[in-house]
Design a protein around this motif. Structure first.
Motif, PDB file in Angstrom:
ATOM      1  N   ASN A 196       0.546  -1.148   0.170  1.00 54.78           N
ATOM      2  CA  ASN A 196      -0.064   0.290   0.033  1.00 54.78           C
ATOM      3  C   ASN A 196       0.282   1.381   0.294  1.00 54.78           C
ATOM      4  N   ALA A 197       2.125   1.235   0.462  1.00 57.13           N
ATOM      5  CA  ALA A 197       3.093   2.052   0.778  1.00 57.13           C
ATOM      6  C   ALA A 197       3.551   1.862  -0.593  1.00 57.13           C
ATOM      7  N   ALA A 198       3.768   1.801  -1.140  1.00 58.21           N
ATOM      8  CA  ALA A 198       4.110   1.303  -2.372  1.00 58.21           C
ATOM      9  C   ALA A 198       3.455   2.364  -3.496  1.00 58.21           C
ATOM     10  N   ALA A 199       2.590   1.569  -3.383  1.00 58.09           N
ATOM     11  CA  ALA A 199       1.288   2.148  -4.375  1.00 58.09           C
ATOM     12  C   ALA A 199       0.787   3.299  -4.321  1.00 58.09           C
ATOM     13  N   PRO A 242     -10.615   5.203   0.262  1.00 55.93           N
ATOM     14  CA  PRO A 242     -11.301   5.816   0.901  1.00 55.93           C
ATOM     15  C   PRO A 242     -10.710   7.805   1.229  1.00 55.93           C
ATOM     16  N   LEU A 243      -9.479   7.642   0.897  1.00 62.57           N
ATOM     17  CA  LEU A 243      -9.352   9.279   1.487  1.00 62.57           C
ATOM     18  C   LEU A 243      -8.661  10.016   0.843  1.00 62.57           C
ATOM     19  N   THR A 244      -7.825   8.777  -0.642  1.00 62.98           N
ATOM     20  CA  THR A 244      -6.971   9.697  -1.264  1.00 62.98           C
ATOM     21  C   THR A 244      -7.132   8.820  -2.907  1.00 62.98           C
ATOM     22  N   GLY A 245      -8.220   8.265  -2.624  1.00 59.91           N
ATOM     23  CA  GLY A 245      -8.093   7.493  -3.959  1.00 59.91           C
ATOM     24  C   GLY A 245      -7.028   6.725  -4.878  1.00 59.91           C
TER      25      GLY A 245
END
Length: 262
Positions: A196-199, A242-245
């Motif tokens: 998730n951090a990488a994405a 939900p916060l950043t898209g």
């Protein structure tokens, strides 16, 4: 400055650990290397900052073969934050960051105005202005990572190479470190365990498995449920944060799938 790795092979004890790796990081782009443990991420990065010599293939910086550059020339172009830590613990924060200026200094010459300004700017960029006199050993884990990142910034490289920079950091310090990298855009090669951090951080991902690149492209194209199952052996849904898209991977922590054979 763009980085291109072409048909890279690296071996240990007579066997290839990395085989035929091809990947790119365009100028100003953050390219992430992701994959299971032992997939070859760190090995690839070590060839870029010349800790390892490939047995075949080459690394190009803006079209120039890395092997044609002297170590001094390479140090002006590439700064690394490896997993291995040097013997910096008896130094002050300022002394650690000032090490990044070594490629620009003449033998036996002290720091000049440009060096002092570069160190001060790097410390300010990572939120450590005014902390230069502290002992590096006395810093928290997050502060140490910021100080080491400041050393890389002070080096003023064209290319940053970061090997698992968020390891051993709590959530706040992980978010803080990734925010620093977003704010200081330059060509970056980074390995991360946290997909998730990488994405969120990377413009492009290269997925390694068993020493080979098995997928490359934007995170939304690369991180599919099928790839996560086949390479990482996990069942997951890929959706929008939900916060950043941005891409968000939701794992099923109740089930582990068999990973693909190397």
């Amino acid at each position: 400055m763009n980085v291109a790795i072409e048909d890279l092979h690296v071996g240990y004890a007579g066997r290839d650990v990395v085989s035929g790796v091809r990947l790119i990081a365009a100028a100003g782009e953050t390219a992430g290397l992701v994959g299971p443990n032992g997939s070859g991420k760190s090995t690839v990065l070590r060839t870029v900052y010349r800790h390892l010599r490939p047995t075949a293939g080459r690394v190009l910086l803006a079209g120039t073969d890395l092997r044609t550059l002297t170590p001094h020339q390479t140090a002006r172009r590439v700064a690394a934050l490896p997993q291995e830590r040097g013997s910096d613990f008896e130094l002050t924060v300022h002394e650690v960051v000032a090490m990044g200026r070594t490629p620009y200094q003449r033998a036996f010459a002290g720091a000049d105005r440009a060096d002092r300004e570069a160190v001060a700017g790097a410390l300010a960029a990572v939120g450590l202005a005014g902390h230069g006199g502290r002992r590096f050993a006395a810093l928290s884990g997050g502060e140490r990572q910021r100080a080491l990142l400041a050393r890389a910034f002070a080096q003023d490289p064209d290319v940053l190479v970061l090997d698992e920079p968020t390891n051993h950091l709590d959530v706040r310090h992980q978010v803080e470190l990734l925010a620093l990298l977003r704010a200081r855009r330059r060509t970056t090669l980074i390995s991360l365990h946290d997909l998730n951090a990488a994405a969120s951080l990377c413009d492009r991902l290269h997925v390694l498995h068993a020493g080979r690149v098995v997928a490359s492209g934007p995170p939304r194209e690369v991180l599919t449920p099928r790839l996560l199952a086949e390479v990482f052996g996990v069942r997951a849904a890929v959706t929008d944060h939900p916060l950043t898209g941005e891409v968000l991977i939701a794992y099923d922590h109740r089930e582990v799938l068999p990973a693909a054979d190397g």
